[in-house]
Structure formats: structure tokens, C-alpha cells
Write an enzyme that holds these catalytic residues in place. Structure first.
Site, PDB file in Angstrom:
ATOM      1  N   GLY A 505     -32.887  35.736  20.486  1.00 47.91           N
ATOM      2  CA  GLY A 505     -32.696  37.141  20.851  1.00 47.91           C
ATOM      3  C   GLY A 505     -32.278  37.973  19.663  1.00 47.91           C
ATOM      4  N   THR A 506     -32.435  39.275  19.803  1.00 45.93           N
ATOM      5  CA  THR A 506     -32.047  40.204  18.756  1.00 45.93           C
ATOM      6  C   THR A 506     -31.111  41.234  19.340  1.00 45.93           C
ATOM      7  OG1 THR A 506     -34.152  39.913  17.608  1.00 45.93           O
ATOM      8  CG2 THR A 506     -32.854  41.857  17.046  1.00 45.93           C
ATOM      9  N   GLY A 510     -27.998  42.322  14.607  1.00 47.44           N
ATOM     10  CA  GLY A 510     -28.370  41.020  14.098  1.00 47.44           C
ATOM     11  C   GLY A 510     -29.158  40.226  15.106  1.00 47.44           C
ATOM     12  N   LYS A 526     -24.815  34.423  15.591  1.00 43.17           N
ATOM     13  CA  LYS A 526     -25.240  35.817  15.448  1.00 43.17           C
ATOM     14  C   LYS A 526     -25.241  36.139  13.963  1.00 43.17           C
ATOM     15  CE  LYS A 526     -23.763  39.096  18.203  1.00 43.17           C
ATOM     16  NZ  LYS A 526     -22.898  40.134  18.799  1.00 43.17           N
ATOM     17  N   ASP A 626     -19.238  48.770  25.396  1.00 38.00           N
ATOM     18  CA  ASP A 626     -20.657  48.445  25.585  1.00 38.00           C
ATOM     19  C   ASP A 626     -20.818  47.402  26.692  1.00 38.00           C
ATOM     20  OD1 ASP A 626     -23.423  47.293  23.466  1.00 38.00           O
ATOM     21  OD2 ASP A 626     -23.373  48.539  25.262  1.00 38.00           O
TER      22      ASP A 626
END
Length: 803
Positions: A505-506, A510, A526, A626
Site C-alpha cells: 500500500g501507499t 510513504g 512504512k 486523520d
């Protein structure tokens, strides 16, 4: 001549020159031309039926869509049919029953619907029938008993209903029977006891009821038994002790009662034993000490009483033990100190007495210890205070003998002796008191970070003339790998220098990689991209995440194992979460259908506890900024963990806390757009969005836009719940869902001051469960908005009866 066609064969043939395709040998394989058209068109062509000599057809992973043509029934020579990880739709054509020579049929991970055609049971040569992860419905026909050669019957992750036909007992050659994650009901047929060759029996996540038949003890070759997440009642039959080859047994999340049979001690090959969330009573049999190969044991959430048997100390291979939420009494046996491989021990919410054994402080790999809500007394073992673990000792009667400052720097004044709340320590698991002592890694890791920053800057400082510059790699700091470090070279080797094959995943600043270290442990890395590592903003986010995660430690916050500050790259080493993000789990039908209502409520509850810890148990408070379904990760047990602290911010009461807008679109509190002031209520709003998303199965975008005012009286809760799960009829489960919805609506109030605190939400989850007084179908969104709901308070006994 007979043909064997696979996608790989087709692709290699298409690569030959055009002149070769007109050769006689090429013309002998007319399907190759048709297969090229098949791959170009993206559907199975009706002309497929012309290949009457075809023996092997494998079209897996090619994004083939559309229905299976009825002409497939013309492939009279076909022996192997494999089409998985595609986009097939429609029903399985009944003409498939004409394939009398078919031996293996595997239609896996498609969108096939409708019933399993009864004509399949005409395939007398069939050995493998695997129809995993579709949307098949209807019942399993009783004519299944005609498939006498069947060895694999795997129908899990569909929408099959009705009872398991008793004729299944005629399949004497069956070795794998996997029907999990459907909607099967009725009792387990006793005829299953005739399947003497059966090795795997998985019936989990259905609606099966009745008792576990004693005939199950006849399955002498059984190695895996999973009956969890059903409605099975009665006692565990003592005949279970006859399964001498059993390696794994899960009967959790049922309504089983009675005592654990002593015959369970005969299962000498057992490696995991899950009996949690039932109504099992009586004492834990001492014969459990005979399970010398046991690694995982979970007996939580029952009504077990009596002492913890000292024989548990004989289980030298134990890694994880959970006996929480029972009525166990007596002292904690000192023999637990013999379990040198133990990493997780939960004995909370029992009636344990006496002191905490000193032996617990010397368990070398212990990372989680919860002894809260017992009647423990005396002093805390001095060594235990500094062991690098998740430690919860709240709500006991322990003496509070703490140095001037605890290991995380908390002043002595916040630790108080309160025999009403029964402990001087506050809860790491958000029990609503002030932060007392969190025995963890923060001070060690923080110092390590300081050392690395200094070393990092020193290495990049120009040397005096005459001095040679060194290029030695910097090691990352970690105590998780028990040998004291994870070498930089180990990370590079495990990911083949961060090869794209290991990328899973991105993120915002990063990419995330999966790496298996030489020790065998799997971690998530990460890593900042090279161009991002040179950007001060990304560098700040990286360092911010390290700072945050080295100063917080909570069971529902993802663990930081280590980090690397290096001139070539910067990365973080995290605990690996096998199930990925909540967003992905809800996005795909198969994964979403495996997360039932009880698990979804627990996911929301875990988020509430983690955020309450950040907001109310940390000084200064931490706002995540977030919270989204992408940043909620799930492990194999579907436990939720808050992750990604790159945008997190410490809240200082004496500062303005003005900020740039950070977060994920669709989850950001509306006031940030005009005030630019970050508060805890920003996280509360985001929590409300994710809570709704969890029970709706999708982002509540349309619903959010309508919540600027009270919802319509005609909008019902069942109209917005995830349609991939059956509407819950259990009043307690329904009550939990209503509680989550009411919390979510309260969190989404436009005015921040009208939103509850995360502490209050966390405490609501910890209060006694209540049953919904009226059917869920009668509940409107307006009632939830106004918190105008009627609940019935239940006793512990009534809760057990309902669940």
C-alpha cells in the site's frame, strides 16, 4: 486429440509469429484462436462449447466477466474446470451437470449468484467441489450424497441457507468439509460422524443451533474443528477427547453451557483452543496441563469459576492466554512464570485475589498483561513496573508504592489510593479515570530516538580536513525482536531493497511493505519515498509519527517496534495487521460478510477506547486529526487498531492550536474549514463518520449531507444498515447497533460543543449491556437522532441467556 488449455498456454501461444499461427500444428488447436478472442472480449464465448475434446480449462485471474455460457455442458471430455479471481456473474448453468468426466470444479472468488444447480450432483466422478467466495444462495441439495468420490466440499463465503443435509454423511471419502460464512441453520447432522476420513470440519459463522452431536467424537482423523460464531447450545460432548489428531478447535461465540470436559486433556496435539463467548461454567479442568503443544488458549467471556489450575505451568509452548471476563477466583498461580514463551496474558474481570506473583516480572517475551478488575492486593513486583509491556492493573486493591516519577514521567500526584474504584492505578484500557502508571516502552524508545537523531546529524556533519568520512549503515532500534536489534541489512534483505513485490500500500507520505525477518516474524514497514525524504514536510511527518507512537501505548493503537534514520532511507517498523484496513474489509463483499454485527460493534468500541486514551489519558492530549476507515487496521481476530499518526498533534491548553487542514476528505470536521483550530472534537466528528461507515458498510456521504437537520421520521435504521448482513434479531445485538448509531449521530452534530467526549463514549461501551425493547425494524433515524430509545436492563444471567 485431447486438449489441456490454461491462460498461461494461451498467452505463450499468442506471442508466436503470425506465420506460425497458420501452420498445421496450430490449426490442430482451434481453441487457441477462440481463447485469444476470449481474452480480448473479456467474456466466456458461447463457442466454448465446440471444444468437445477439451480436458483442462483454467482461466484464473484474467478478469473474465459475464455469465458462464450454457454451452459449457457440451465439453463432455472436461476433467478439470478452474475459474477463480474473476468477474463471472449470473448463475451456474444447470447444463454443467452434463460433464460426466469432471473430476475437479473450482469456481472461486467471482460474483456467481443463485442456487447450486441440482444437476451438479450427477457428476459422479467429482472429487473436488470448491465454490468459495461467490454470492450463491438457496440450500445445499440433499442429492449431494450421490457424489461418493467427493474428497473436498468447500462452499464457504456465500449466502447459502437452510439446513446441512443429513445425506452429507454418505460421502465416505470426504476429507475437507468447509461451509463457513453462510446462513445455514438447523442442527449439525449426526450423520457427519460417519465421515471417518474427515480431516477439516469448518462450520463457523452460520446460524446453526442445537447441540454438538456426540458422534463428532468418531472423526478420529480430524485435525481442524471450527464451530464458532453460531447458536450452538448444550454442553461440549466428552467424546471430543477421542479426537487425538486434533490440532485446532474453535467453539467460540455460541451459547454452550455446562463444564469443560476433563477429556479435553486427551488432545495432546492441540495447538489452539478457543472456547470464548459462551456460557461455560464450572472450573477449568486440571487435565488441561496435558496439552503440551498448546500455543493459543482463549476461554474468555464465560462464567467459569474456581481457581486457575496450577497445571497451566506445564504448557511450555503457550504464547497467548485469555481467561478474562469470568468468575475465576483464588490466586494467580506462580507456575505461570514457567511459560517462557508467553507474550499475552489477560486475566481481567475475574475475582482473583492475593498478590501479583513476582514470577510474572521475569517472563522474557511478555508484551501484554491485563489483571484489571480483580481483587488483587499487596505490592506490585518492582521488576514488573519496568517490563516493556502493555500493562493494566486498574480496579484492584494494590498498594501504590511508586517512585517520585513513574517510567512515563507521570507525577506521583495522579496516583491515588481509592478502595472504592479498587486501585491506585488508572486503566490503560480507558476505564474513565486519570492516567496513572502505564508500564511501557516510551522512555526507552524516546531516549533511543534522541540518540539516533544526534548520531544521524553527526554522521552528516562535514569532518575536519584529514578525517575520513564513514558510510556505516545505521541500525534501527527495537526491543521487539528480543535479541536487542533488527539490523538495517536484515530489512533490506527481507524486502529485496524495498522491491515493489513487497509493497502492500501507499500512504500519505510513504509506501508500506510486508517483510519477514530472519526470526520468522512478519512486520509492516512504512518507508518514505526518496524524493519525499528530502521534503521537510514529509520529514516532519515521519518524525512526528515516531514521537507520537513512542509516547503512547494502548492495546488498540498500532505498535511501533522500531525505526530507522538513515541518509539513504527512513522507515518505521510496525506490528503487521493481516486483515488490512477497515476500508478494504468493508469494500469487498466477501470480507465484509465475514465481519458480523458483533465484530463491527467491537471495532467501533476499540476505536472509542483508543481515542479516549489519546484525548484524556495523555498529557498533553493528542488529537489524531486523520481518523478514517483507512487508518483503522484489523488483525486476524478482527480486532481494531488506530494507526497512522503522521498528522497527529499535541494539544497545549495555553496555545492557539491553529493548524492547516489535515485529514482525509469525507471525515474532516466542518468547523476546521473556517476556524482552523484543532480540538478533540475534530476527532469525535471523524469517529462518528467511521462508526456509521462500519454499520452501513459504506461511507455515509449521502446521509451526512442530510444530517444538518433532524432526519425524516420515515427513514428507518434497517434501511441504512449493511445489506450484506442479515438484520439482527437478537435484542442485545440490536441494542448494541442502536447504541453505535446513537453515538455516531451525537458525534456528527454541527456544533462541536454539542458533541460528546471520547471519554463519555468509551464509558458507555463499558457500562452493562442493554437489550432493545422493540424490534430493530421499528427504529427510525429520528429516534436515534433524538436519543429517544427504550432499552431493557438485563442481569448477567439474562445477558448470557440472550447471547
Amino acid at each position: 486429440m485431447l486438449l489441456a488449455i490454461s491462460v498461461a498456454a494461451c498467452v505463450s501461444t499468442f506471442a508466436v509469429p503470425s506465420s506460425a499461427k497458420s501452420s498445421p500444428s496450430s490449426l490442430s488447436f482451434p481453441f487457441l484462436v477462440e481463447a485469444k478472442a476470449l481474452l480480448n472480449s473479456g467474456v466466456l464465448p458461447p463457442d466454448l462449447g465446440n471444444l468437445t475434446q477439451l480436458v483442462h480449462l483454467d482461466l484464473s485471474g484474467t478478469n473474465i466477466g459475464g455469465p458462464i455460457p450454457s454451452t459449457i455442458g457440451n465439453l463432455s471430455a472436461l476433467a478439470n474446470l478452474s475459474i477463480y479471481s474473476n468477474l463471472l456473474s449470473g448463475s451456474i448453468p444447470p447444463e454443467i451437470g452434463n460433464l460426466k468426466n469432471l473430476v475437479k470444479m473450482r469456481l472461486i472468488s467471482n460474483n456467481l449468484r443463485g442456487p447450486i444447480p441440482s444437476s451438479i450432483w450427477h457428476l459422479s466422478n467429482l472429487t473436488d467441489l470448491i465454490l468459495i467466495s461467490n454470492q450463491l444462495s438457496g440450500s445445499i441439495p440433499s442429492s449431494i450424497g450421490h457424489l461418493s468420490n467427493l474428497t473436498y466440499l468447500i462452499l464457504n463465503s456465500n449466502q447459502l441457507s437452510g439446513s446441512i443435509p443429513s445425506s452429507i454423511g454418505h460421502l465416505s471419502n470426504l476429507t475437507y468439509l468447509i461451509l463457513r460464512s453462510n446462513q445455514l441453520s438447523g442442527s449439525i447432522p449426526s450423520s457427519i460422524g460417519h465421515l471417518s476420513n474427515l480431516a477439516i470440519l469448518f462450520l463457523t459463522s452460520n446460524q446453526l443451533n442445537g447441540s454438538i452431536p456426540s458422534f463428532i467424537g468418531h472423526l478420529s482423523n480430524l485435525t481442524g474443528l471450527d464451530l464458532s460464531s453460531n447458536r450452538l447450545c448444550g454442553s461440549i460432548p466428552p467424546e471430543i477427547g477421542n479426537l487425538k489428531n486434533l490440532k485446532g478447535m474453535d467453539m467460540g461465540s455460541n451459547i454452550l453451557n455446562g463444564s469443560i470436559p476433563s477429556s479435553i486433556g486427551h488432545l495432546s496435539n492441540l495447538t489452539y483452543l478457543y472456547l470464548s463467548s459462551n456460557r461455560l461454567c464450572g472450573s477449568i479442568p486440571p487435565e488441561i496441563g496435558n496439552l503440551k503443544n498448546l500455543k493459543w488458549m482463549n476461554m474468555s467471556s464465560n462464567i467459569l469459576n474456581g481457581p486457575i489450575p496450577c497445571e497451566i505451568g506445564k504448557l511450555q509452548n503457550l504464547v497467548r492466554v485469555d481467561m478474562s471476563h469470568n468468575n475465576l477466583h483464588g490466586p494467580i498461580p506462580r507456575e505461570i512464570g514457567n511459560l517462557s514463551g508467553l507474550t499475552y496474558l489477560a486475566l481481567n474481570r475475574n475475582d482473583l485475589v492475593g498478590t501479583i506473583p513476582n514470577e510474572l516480572a521475569y517472563l522474557p517475551q511478555l508484551m501484554y498483561l491485563d489483571l484489571s478488575q480483580n481483587n488483587l492486593s499487596g505490592k506490585i513486583p518492582s521488576k514488573l513496573r519496568f517490563v516493556p509491556i502493555n500493562l493494566n492493573l486498574s480496579y484492584n486493591r494494590l498498594d501504590c508504592q511508586i517512585p517520585n516519577r513513574s517510567p512515563n514521567g507521570c507525577p506521583n500526584e495522579v496516583c491515588r489510593k481509592d478502595f472504592n474504584s479498587s486501585n491506585c492505578f488508572s486503566s490503560v484500557a480507558n476505564k474513565g479515570t486519570k492516567l496513572g502508571l502505564v508500564i511501557s516502552l516510551p522512555i526507552i524508545v524516546s531516549l533511543a530516538l534522541l540518540v539516533f537523531v544526534v548520531c544521524f546529524r553527526y554522521r552528516n556533519t562535514p569532518k575536519n580536513e584529514g578525517e575520513s568520512k564513514t558510510t556505516k549503515h545505521g541500525d534501527i532500534f527495537s526491543i521487539w525482536n528480543y535479541d536487542g536489534s533488527i539490523a538495517y541489512e536484515d530489512i533490506i534483505k527481507a524486502t529485496n531493497d524495498f522491491d515493489i513485490r513487497y509493497c502492500i500500500g501507499t500512504g500519505g507520505y510513504g509506501s508500506v511493505y510486508r517483510a519477514q525477518l530472519p526470526s520468522g516474524q512478519v512486520v509492516a514497514l512504512k518507508k518514505l519515498h526518496r524524493f519525499e525524504a528530502e521534503d521537510p514536510a514529509f520529514d516532519h511527518s515521519f518524525r512526528n509519527e515516531v514521537q507520537m507512537l513512542t509516547n503512547v501505548l494502548h492495546k488498540n493503537i498500532v505498535k511501533l517496534y522500531g525505526f530507522c534514520l538513515h541518509s539513504r532511507c527512513m522507515f518505521l517498523v510496525y506490528e503487521y495487521m493481516e486483515k488490512g484496513s477497515l476500508f478494504c474489509a468493508l469494500r469487498f463483499d466477501v470480507e465484509a460478510s465475514e465481519i458480523g454485527w458483533i465484530q463491527r460493534v467491537k471495532i467501533v468500541e476499540a476505536m472509542a477506547h483508543a481515542l479516549s486514551y489519546l484525548h484524556h489519558d495523555c498529557t498533553p492530549p493528542i488529537v489524531h486529526r486523520d481518523i478514517s476507515s483507512n487508518n483503522i487496521l484489523l488483525n486476524t481476530q478482527l480486532e481494531a487498531f488506530v494507526s497512522d499518526f503522521g498528522t497527529a498533534r499535541l494539544l497545549h491548553p495555553d496555545l492557539s492550536n491553529q493548524t492547516v487542514i489535515a485529514g482525509t476528505c469525507g471525515y474532516i470536521a466542518p468547523e476546521l474549514a473556517y476556524t482552523m483550530v484543532v480540538t478533540e472534537k475534530c476527532d469525535v466528528f471523524s469517529f462518528g463518520v467511521v462508526a456509521l461507515e462500519t454499520i452501513m458498510g459504506r461511507h455515509p456521504g449521502d446521509l451526512l449531507s442530510s444530517l444538518t437537520s433532524p432526519p425524516s421520521e420515515n427513514m428507518m435504521i434497517i434501511d441504512v444498515l449493511d445489506p450484506r448482513l442479515p438484520v439482527p434479531t437478537n435484542p442485545i445485538v440490536a441494542g448494541d447497533i442502536v447504541l453505535v448509531a446513537m453515538m455516531a449521530f451525537a458525534c456528527l452534530r454541527p456544533e462541536p460543543r454539542s458533541r460528546p467526549t471520547m471519554l463519555r463514549l468509551s464509558q458507555e461501551f463499558l457500562s452493562r449491556r442493554k437489550a432493545l425493547a422493540s424490534p430493530l425494524r421499528t427504529v427510525s433515524l429520528l429516534q436515534l437522532w433524538n436519543r429517544n430509545m427504550n432499552f431493557v436492563q438485563l442481569s448477567n444471567e439474562e445477558i448470557g441467556a440472550q447471547v
